[in-house]
Scaffold this motif. Structure first.
Motif, short mmCIF file in Angstrom:
data_model
loop_
_atom_site.label_atom_id
_atom_site.label_comp_id
_atom_site.label_asym_id
_atom_site.label_seq_id
_atom_site.Cartn_x
_atom_site.Cartn_y
_atom_site.Cartn_z
N VAL A 59 82.30 43.64 -72.23
CA VAL A 59 82.17 42.31 -72.06
C VAL A 59 83.15 41.49 -72.47
O VAL A 59 83.74 41.43 -73.73
CB VAL A 59 80.65 41.68 -72.85
N ARG A 60 83.80 40.68 -71.69
CA ARG A 60 84.81 39.62 -71.98
C ARG A 60 84.04 38.50 -72.49
O ARG A 60 83.13 38.04 -72.22
CB ARG A 60 85.59 39.17 -70.89
N VAL A 61 84.65 38.19 -73.86
CA VAL A 61 84.25 37.00 -74.65
C VAL A 61 85.10 36.00 -75.02
O VAL A 61 86.36 36.41 -75.05
CB VAL A 61 83.14 37.37 -75.97
N ALA A 62 84.69 34.80 -75.51
CA ALA A 62 85.78 33.92 -76.30
C ALA A 62 85.93 34.22 -77.63
O ALA A 62 84.68 34.56 -78.37
CB ALA A 62 85.47 32.38 -75.94
N PRO A 63 87.05 34.08 -78.27
CA PRO A 63 86.96 34.33 -79.77
C PRO A 63 86.25 33.33 -80.42
O PRO A 63 86.03 32.33 -80.01
CB PRO A 63 88.52 34.25 -80.14
N PHE A 64 85.72 33.63 -81.59
CA PHE A 64 84.85 32.74 -82.42
C PHE A 64 83.84 32.18 -81.78
O PHE A 64 83.93 30.76 -81.90
CB PHE A 64 85.78 31.91 -83.36
N ARG A 65 83.17 32.63 -81.22
CA ARG A 65 81.56 32.18 -80.73
C ARG A 65 80.58 32.95 -81.26
O ARG A 65 80.76 34.30 -81.43
CB ARG A 65 81.69 32.22 -79.12
N HIS A 66 79.60 32.32 -80.96
CA HIS A 66 78.17 33.08 -81.43
C HIS A 66 77.32 33.62 -80.43
O HIS A 66 77.30 32.70 -79.28
CB HIS A 66 77.27 32.25 -82.68
N TYR A 67 77.06 34.64 -80.35
CA TYR A 67 76.23 35.30 -79.34
C TYR A 67 74.98 35.74 -79.45
O TYR A 67 74.85 36.59 -80.91
CB TYR A 67 77.26 36.35 -78.42
N HIS A 68 74.22 36.08 -78.54
CA HIS A 68 72.81 36.51 -78.73
C HIS A 68 72.55 37.58 -77.81
O HIS A 68 72.87 37.53 -76.50
CB HIS A 68 71.75 35.47 -78.41
N VAL A 69 71.91 38.89 -78.39
CA VAL A 69 71.81 39.94 -77.55
C VAL A 69 70.21 40.18 -77.62
O VAL A 69 69.87 40.24 -78.81
CB VAL A 69 72.36 41.28 -77.65
N SER A 70 69.61 40.52 -76.50
CA SER A 70 68.14 40.80 -76.67
C SER A 70 67.67 41.99 -75.85
O SER A 70 68.34 42.07 -74.79
CB SER A 70 67.13 39.93 -76.72
N LEU B 160 63.83 51.04 -72.79
CA LEU B 160 64.61 49.98 -72.88
C LEU B 160 64.51 49.24 -71.43
O LEU B 160 64.24 49.77 -70.46
CB LEU B 160 66.10 50.46 -72.84
N SER B 161 64.50 47.93 -71.61
CA SER B 161 64.22 46.99 -70.40
C SER B 161 64.82 45.59 -70.72
O SER B 161 64.75 45.37 -72.13
CB SER B 161 62.68 46.89 -70.11
N ASP B 162 64.95 44.90 -69.62
CA ASP B 162 65.01 43.52 -69.77
C ASP B 162 66.20 43.23 -70.76
O ASP B 162 65.80 42.41 -71.90
CB ASP B 162 63.87 42.72 -70.14
N VAL B 163 67.47 43.33 -70.53
CA VAL B 163 68.35 43.00 -71.49
C VAL B 163 69.10 41.70 -71.22
O VAL B 163 69.07 40.99 -69.97
CB VAL B 163 69.73 43.98 -71.23
N LEU B 164 69.56 40.91 -72.24
CA LEU B 164 70.16 39.58 -72.12
C LEU B 164 71.34 39.39 -73.25
O LEU B 164 71.22 40.01 -74.37
CB LEU B 164 69.07 38.58 -72.53
N LEU B 165 72.24 38.83 -72.57
CA LEU B 165 73.56 38.18 -73.46
C LEU B 165 73.72 37.02 -73.29
O LEU B 165 73.77 36.56 -71.88
CB LEU B 165 74.79 39.38 -73.07
N GLU B 166 73.93 36.18 -74.04
CA GLU B 166 74.17 34.69 -73.98
C GLU B 166 74.76 34.08 -75.10
O GLU B 166 74.83 34.73 -76.41
CB GLU B 166 72.77 33.88 -73.73
N GLU B 167 75.69 32.97 -75.08
CA GLU B 167 76.25 32.26 -76.20
C GLU B 167 75.15 31.44 -76.73
O GLU B 167 74.34 30.81 -76.17
CB GLU B 167 77.41 31.39 -75.71
N CYS B 168 75.20 31.55 -78.10
CA CYS B 168 74.25 30.82 -78.96
C CYS B 168 74.74 29.20 -79.01
O CYS B 168 75.98 29.08 -79.29
CB CYS B 168 74.19 31.27 -80.43
N GLY B 169 73.89 28.13 -79.25
CA GLY B 169 74.23 27.01 -79.82
C GLY B 169 74.13 26.80 -81.40
O GLY B 169 74.61 27.74 -82.01
#
Length: 584
Positions: free
Chosen positions: A217-228, A297-306
């Motif tokens: 996955v491409r991400v931005a440097p120095f960001r906080h991310y959440h995976v579930s 395993l089911s229902d994966v999520l990746l998102e940026e955190c506030g």
């Protein structure tokens, strides 16, 4: 043979120093005995033999036992008394005592201090010396209960927030996500052991093979991310994980354990990670090498955190600017309401950090154009494994907590030796309080352990001070980029004065580790057992003998599972070693 050709006086001085280094109480009285010329001659003969066989005959090792307990609970004190009596009967001499309440003694009532007094009286009766463990620098949660904002922080830089009415809310920049688990081809790979069942992946009866899905996955440097991900298990003999690695270097960015039982119904599991300087990460779901049972395993999520677990202190500032206007930042309390996360370090109780919950928004105090873009920077902690959070040792307020703990424990346990709990220090070197020092992580670690040692000596100059070995051992954890440490921990050992005794638990490379500390002049205590094999301490001691390591003063029965069933066996192994030594 190193003693051959030395004068009798130099031999005497050397032997006297060796007694002191080994902590022998006889060292002082020998000064008067050795005035006799005949005694000096006989002693020279004895020392020559000693040099040839590589040990001081008759030296008895201290025997320690490690206990972690809660002295507030009467039943725990009853169990501790039973253990102390058993240990003393087996010849143990010291008890290393850890209690999370040592970080909150100012909150304890008379009941607690009554239990402390009971333990101290029993210690005197049994001649089993108490050594309290303090300064939780690596596992800092207990002290952080007093101020959760003093956790070490990872940086978030220029996250995008957009004005919506009287709030500014996070907008992912760039957009991130994970494909459905039902679309195998959209993943970078899915191990063949994982079978597709619609939108679910399942493995049954694995026999040691990996069962993982991975997506780059491409991400931005120095960001906080959440995976579930939602997981279910049935007699699953493995450790389900969500793991995130830097695609370029392979460095692991997430170290949080999931809370999945061997058999559990569907639950949603969460981790977060900071991308640090990465532009692409590899997200793994599943397990490495399980040996049986079933996992779904089911229902994966990746998102940026506030602003999840946002830290608020001088060394971890929050900055908000209008995008395209890099001048003066917006003012907290003027342009927007004060920002905090009320759940920081409070879930489920003080000192514990919730891995995932809803992030607070930025509440605006004045009017901004709808859709206006803000760039926000802040710091957040990272939860290691089952809850470990490290403190920011470069914050003056945390140093004050260390002083306060030392003084409170001194009042409860006056005059006793101390154990410094610098251990597995896994997050360090990112916040502004650290950056202002201009030092490496190793230099900051050295400064901190020097500060802690000096303060303990200031309270009682005669006491012995001990420390765990790992964070000061180049053959263990004092290395470059350890976990989420920002840089090199080498040189941390320079903060240890020679009179600090090292509790060495580096069994895997014990020869190198023992020699490293011995050559630096440190006496050592060997931490053995570790809920595995009581015979292990014999292998430690064999290495001491065959490598002629000087300055080993004792051994410790070390258990994290409160398992003292092998205490007698451990003592017998040490006894056999000493009997063999006297017959050499």
């Amino acid at each position: 043979m190193s003693g051959v050709g030395m004068s009798d006086r130099s031999l005497i001085e050397r032997w006297g120093m060796d007694l002191v280094l080994r902590g022998s109480p006889e060292a002082v009285s020998w000064h008067h005995v050795l005035q006799s010329r005949s005694c000096r001659f006989l002693l020279c003969v004895f020392l020559l033999v000693t040099c040839l066989c590589g040990r001081v005959a008759g030296q008895r090792l201290e025997r320690w036992v490690y206990v972690s307990t809660n002295l507030l609970v009467a039943e725990n004190v009853d169990r501790l008394e039973q253990l102390m009596r058993e240990a003393a009967g087996l010849g143990f001499t010291h008890l290393l005592l850890a209690d999370s309440k040592f970080s909150r003694l100012h909150e304890m009532d008379e009941r607690y201090f009554g239990h402390v007094e009971r333990v101290r009286r029993l210690s005197d009766e049994l001649q089993l010396r108490l050594v309290p463990a303090i300064f939780p620098v690596g596992y800092s949660n207990d002290l952080l209960a007093q101020n959760p904002n003093l956790a070490e922080g990872l940086p978030v830089r220029d996250a995008l927030f957009q004005v919506r009415g009287n709030r500014a809310e996070l907008v992912a920049d760039p957009e991130v996500g994970l494909p459905s688990l039902g679309d195998r081809k959209a993943w970078s790979f899915v191990d063949e052991s994982l079978r597709s069942e619609g939108e679910v992946l399942r493995v049954s009866d694995p026999k040691g093979e990996n069962c993982r899905a991975m997506k780059a996955v491409r991400v931005a440097p120095f960001r906080h991310y959440h995976v579930s991900v939602r997981m279910r298990t049935l007699d699953f003999r493995g450790q389900p994980q969500i793991a995130v690695l830097d695609a370029a270097s392979g460095r692991r960015l997430s170290h949080t354990n999931l809370r999945v039982g061997r058999t559990s119904d569907w639950t949603t599991q969460h981790i977060t990670f900071n991308s640090l300087n990465c532009e692409q990460v590899n997200v793994y779901l599943g397990a490495w090498g399980p040996t049986g049972g079933s996992l779904w395993l089911s229902d994966v999520l990746l998102e940026e955190c506030g602003l999840l677990n946002v830290l608020r202190r001088n060394g971890a500032p929050l900055r908000v600017i209008m995008e395209g206007q890099p001048g003066e930042p917006l003012q907290e309390g003027v342009d927007f309401e004060p920002v905090s996360d009320p759940l920081l370090g409070r879930v489920p109780y003080a000192g514990e950090y919730d891995v995932w919950h809803a992030s607070p928004a930025i509440q605006l105090k004045r009017s901004f154009p709808e859709g206006a873009r803000l760039r926000v920077s802040w710091f957040h902690p990272h939860v290691i494994y089952d809850g470990q959070v490290c403190a920011s040792v470069t914050e003056p307020a945390f140093q004050q907590l260390l002083r306060g703990q030392a003084e409170a424990v001194e009042r409860a346990f006056p005059g006793t030796d101390r154990m410094m709990s610098h251990d597995e220090w896994r997050v360090l070197g990112w916040d502004e309080s650290f950056q202002r020092t201009g030092k490496t992580p190793g230099q900051v670690a050295a400064d901190n352990v020097r500060f802690c040692t000096d303060y303990l000596k200031r309270l009682n100059s005669d006491r012995r001070v001990f420390v765990w070995s790992d964070m000061f051992d180049p053959h263990h954890n004092s290395v470059d980029n350890y976990y989420l440490v920002n840089g090199d921990l080498s040189g941390s050992w320079e903060g240890l004065s020679r009179d600090v005794l090292v509790v060495n638990w580096n069994f895997g490379v014990r020869e190198e580790s023992l020699k490293f500390f011995s050559e630096r002049g440190h006496r050592q205590l060997l931490a053995g057992y570790y809920d595995a094999d009581a015979q292990q301490i014999g292998r430690w001691l064999d290495t001491v003998r065959t490598q002629r390591v000087s300055g080993v003063v004792g051994v410790m029965y070390t258990t994290w599972k409160q398992d003292y069933s092998h205490l007698r066996e451990f003592a017998e192994v040490v006894n056999r070693y000493e009997r063999a030594g006297t017959s050499d």
